[in-house]
Design a protein around this motif. Structure first.
Motif, PDB file in Angstrom:
ATOM      1  N   GLU A   1       0.822  -1.212   0.000  1.00  0.00           N
ATOM      2  CA  GLU A   1       0.000   0.000   0.000  1.00  0.00           C
ATOM      3  C   GLU A   1       0.858   1.265   0.000  1.00  0.00           C
ATOM      4  N   ASN A   2       2.064   1.163   0.570  1.00  0.00           N
ATOM      5  CA  ASN A   2       2.951   2.317   0.685  1.00  0.00           C
ATOM      6  C   ASN A   2       4.249   2.013  -0.055  1.00  0.00           C
ATOM      7  N   GLU A   3       4.221   2.143  -1.368  1.00  0.00           N
ATOM      8  CA  GLU A   3       5.378   1.772  -2.203  1.00  0.00           C
ATOM      9  C   GLU A   3       6.584   2.666  -1.918  1.00  0.00           C
ATOM     10  N   ALA A   4       6.338   3.951  -1.651  1.00  0.00           N
ATOM     11  CA  ALA A   4       7.447   4.873  -1.369  1.00  0.00           C
ATOM     12  C   ALA A   4       8.168   4.470  -0.087  1.00  0.00           C
ATOM     13  N   GLY A   5       7.413   4.084   0.921  1.00  0.00           N
ATOM     14  CA  GLY A   5       8.013   3.619   2.172  1.00  0.00           C
ATOM     15  C   GLY A   5       8.800   2.335   1.973  1.00  0.00           C
ATOM     16  N   TYR A   6       8.265   1.458   1.135  1.00  0.00           N
ATOM     17  CA  TYR A   6       8.948   0.201   0.817  1.00  0.00           C
ATOM     18  C   TYR A   6      10.282   0.479   0.129  1.00  0.00           C
ATOM     19  N   ILE A   7      10.272   1.385  -0.838  1.00  0.00           N
ATOM     20  CA  ILE A   7      11.492   1.736  -1.558  1.00  0.00           C
ATOM     21  C   ILE A   7      12.532   2.300  -0.593  1.00  0.00           C
ATOM     22  N   GLU A   8      12.098   3.180   0.295  1.00  0.00           N
ATOM     23  CA  GLU A   8      13.028   3.781   1.257  1.00  0.00           C
ATOM     24  C   GLU A   8      13.607   2.734   2.202  1.00  0.00           C
ATOM     25  N   SER A   9      12.786   1.791   2.640  1.00  0.00           N
ATOM     26  CA  SER A   9      13.302   0.754   3.545  1.00  0.00           C
ATOM     27  C   SER A   9      14.320  -0.139   2.840  1.00  0.00           C
ATOM     28  N   VAL A  10      14.085  -0.447   1.568  1.00  0.00           N
ATOM     29  CA  VAL A  10      15.038  -1.264   0.806  1.00  0.00           C
ATOM     30  C   VAL A  10      16.325  -0.470   0.578  1.00  0.00           C
ATOM     31  N   LYS A  11      16.206   0.819   0.267  1.00  0.00           N
ATOM     32  CA  LYS A  11      17.397   1.655   0.075  1.00  0.00           C
ATOM     33  C   LYS A  11      18.237   1.697   1.353  1.00  0.00           C
ATOM     34  N   THR A  12      17.570   1.819   2.495  1.00  0.00           N
ATOM     35  CA  THR A  12      18.271   1.826   3.781  1.00  0.00           C
ATOM     36  C   THR A  12      19.006   0.513   3.996  1.00  0.00           C
ATOM     37  N   GLU A  13      18.338  -0.597   3.670  1.00  0.00           N
ATOM     38  CA  GLU A  13      18.977  -1.901   3.824  1.00  0.00           C
ATOM     39  C   GLU A  13      20.175  -2.049   2.887  1.00  0.00           C
ATOM     40  N   VAL A  14      20.063  -1.537   1.669  1.00  0.00           N
ATOM     41  CA  VAL A  14      21.184  -1.576   0.717  1.00  0.00           C
ATOM     42  C   VAL A  14      22.359  -0.767   1.270  1.00  0.00           C
ATOM     43  N   ASP A  15      22.072   0.417   1.802  1.00  0.00           N
ATOM     44  CA  ASP A  15      23.135   1.246   2.376  1.00  0.00           C
ATOM     45  C   ASP A  15      23.835   0.524   3.528  1.00  0.00           C
ATOM     46  N   GLU A  16      23.046  -0.118   4.386  1.00  0.00           N
ATOM     47  CA  GLU A  16      23.622  -0.860   5.511  1.00  0.00           C
ATOM     48  C   GLU A  16      24.509  -2.000   5.021  1.00  0.00           C
ATOM     49  N   GLN A  17      24.056  -2.705   3.992  1.00  0.00           N
ATOM     50  CA  GLN A  17      24.843  -3.817   3.454  1.00  0.00           C
ATOM     51  C   GLN A  17      26.148  -3.323   2.830  1.00  0.00           C
ATOM     52  N   PHE A  18      26.105  -2.188   2.165  1.00  0.00           N
ATOM     53  CA  PHE A  18      27.338  -1.634   1.586  1.00  0.00           C
ATOM     54  C   PHE A  18      28.318  -1.217   2.685  1.00  0.00           C
ATOM     55  N   GLN A  19      27.808  -0.772   3.831  1.00  0.00           N
ATOM     56  CA  GLN A  19      28.683  -0.397   4.943  1.00  0.00           C
ATOM     57  C   GLN A  19      29.404  -1.613   5.524  1.00  0.00           C
ATOM     58  N   LEU A  20      28.775  -2.795   5.411  1.00  0.00           N
ATOM     59  CA  LEU A  20      29.337  -4.011   5.997  1.00  0.00           C
ATOM     60  C   LEU A  20      30.340  -4.720   5.091  1.00  0.00           C
ATOM     61  N   ILE A  21      30.533  -4.224   3.885  1.00  0.00           N
ATOM     62  CA  ILE A  21      31.420  -4.907   2.934  1.00  0.00           C
ATOM     63  C   ILE A  21      32.856  -4.902   3.458  1.00  0.00           C
ATOM     64  N   ASN A  22      33.481  -6.073   3.360  1.00  0.00           N
ATOM     65  CA  ASN A  22      34.880  -6.224   3.701  1.00  0.00           C
ATOM     66  C   ASN A  22      35.697  -5.713   2.512  1.00  0.00           C
ATOM     67  N   THR A  23      36.381  -4.593   2.695  1.00  0.00           N
ATOM     68  CA  THR A  23      37.100  -3.971   1.579  1.00  0.00           C
ATOM     69  C   THR A  23      38.580  -4.355   1.550  1.00  0.00           C
ATOM     70  N   SER A  24      38.934  -5.432   2.221  1.00  0.00           N
ATOM     71  CA  SER A  24      40.349  -5.820   2.248  1.00  0.00           C
ATOM     72  C   SER A  24      40.828  -6.353   0.898  1.00  0.00           C
ATOM     73  N   SER A  25      39.923  -6.937   0.114  1.00  0.00           N
ATOM     74  CA  SER A  25      40.317  -7.379  -1.227  1.00  0.00           C
ATOM     75  C   SER A  25      39.109  -7.298  -2.161  1.00  0.00           C
ATOM     76  N   TYR A  26      39.396  -7.214  -3.449  1.00  0.00           N
ATOM     77  CA  TYR A  26      38.309  -7.118  -4.427  1.00  0.00           C
ATOM     78  C   TYR A  26      37.496  -8.407  -4.493  1.00  0.00           C
ATOM     79  N   PHE A  27      38.084  -9.528  -4.104  1.00  0.00           N
ATOM     80  CA  PHE A  27      37.344 -10.788  -4.073  1.00  0.00           C
ATOM     81  C   PHE A  27      36.148 -10.665  -3.137  1.00  0.00           C
ATOM     82  N   TYR A  28      36.378 -10.169  -1.924  1.00  0.00           N
ATOM     83  CA  TYR A  28      35.295 -10.020  -0.946  1.00  0.00           C
ATOM     84  C   TYR A  28      34.310  -8.929  -1.361  1.00  0.00           C
ATOM     85  N   ILE A  29      34.831  -7.891  -1.987  1.00  0.00           N
ATOM     86  CA  ILE A  29      33.952  -6.817  -2.444  1.00  0.00           C
ATOM     87  C   ILE A  29      32.990  -7.344  -3.509  1.00  0.00           C
TER      88      ILE A  29
END
Length: 157
Positions: free
Chosen positions: A47-75
């Motif tokens: 019913e609230n597509e805009a809210g859904y999009i924002e929640s997914v964007k937030t989750e994507v941002d959180e996942q990008f913060q958790l990336i192990n940047t020690s090597s391109y393999f893990y990235i």
């Protein structure tokens, strides 16, 4: 056991009572996490597509913060995982605008990530494939939306 076709299942569901349908849905939700996530989207967030999009964007941002940047393999491994998650959420929605919004956000976040994705061929290829997907999806939208999204896409390129 051979699975029935969608048409056969649809026909059979038409014969069920409301109580039986509720029981079937609850039983189905117990088997796979994706089934439960899809039901959650359909019942609470569609019913609230805009809210859904924002929640997914937030989750994507959180996942990008958790990336192990020690090597391109893990990235690469993490970026592919995030992309699979985004694609799954896009499938739940089935709306082209949602698909464009989420993929644009994914590509923007990927482009801004440190270390740069341009130093790795695989990450650059992932980025370019998503850009092509966005372009194809934008082509099927209303003209006003096409213009707005194309401006964002050109900024991203």
């Amino acid at each position: 056991m051979k699975a029935a076709t969608v048409a056969q299942i649809k026909k059979e569901l038409g014969y069920q009572s409301q109580k039986e349908l509720i029981e079937l849905c609850l039983r189905l939700s117990k088997f796979k996490k994706e089934n439960k996530e899809l039901l959650t989207y359909l019942l609470y967030e569609s019913e609230n597509e805009a809210g859904y999009i924002e929640s997914v964007k937030t989750e994507v941002d959180e996942q990008f913060q958790l990336i192990n940047t020690s090597s391109y393999f893990y990235i690469k491994k993490s970026v592919r995982k995030i992309l699979r998650m985004v694609k799954k959420y896009i499938r739940y929605s089935k709306q082209k605008e949602t698909e464009v919004e989420l993929l644009l956000h994914f590509c923007t976040t990927l482009k801004e990530m440190k270390p740069s994705m341009y130093k790795n061929v695989s990450l650059t290829n992932i980025f370019n494939r998503q850009i092509l997907t966005i372009e194809k999806t934008i082509a099927g939208l209303h003209e006003d939306l096409q213009y707005d999204y194309n401006l964002e896409l050109e900024e991203l390129k």
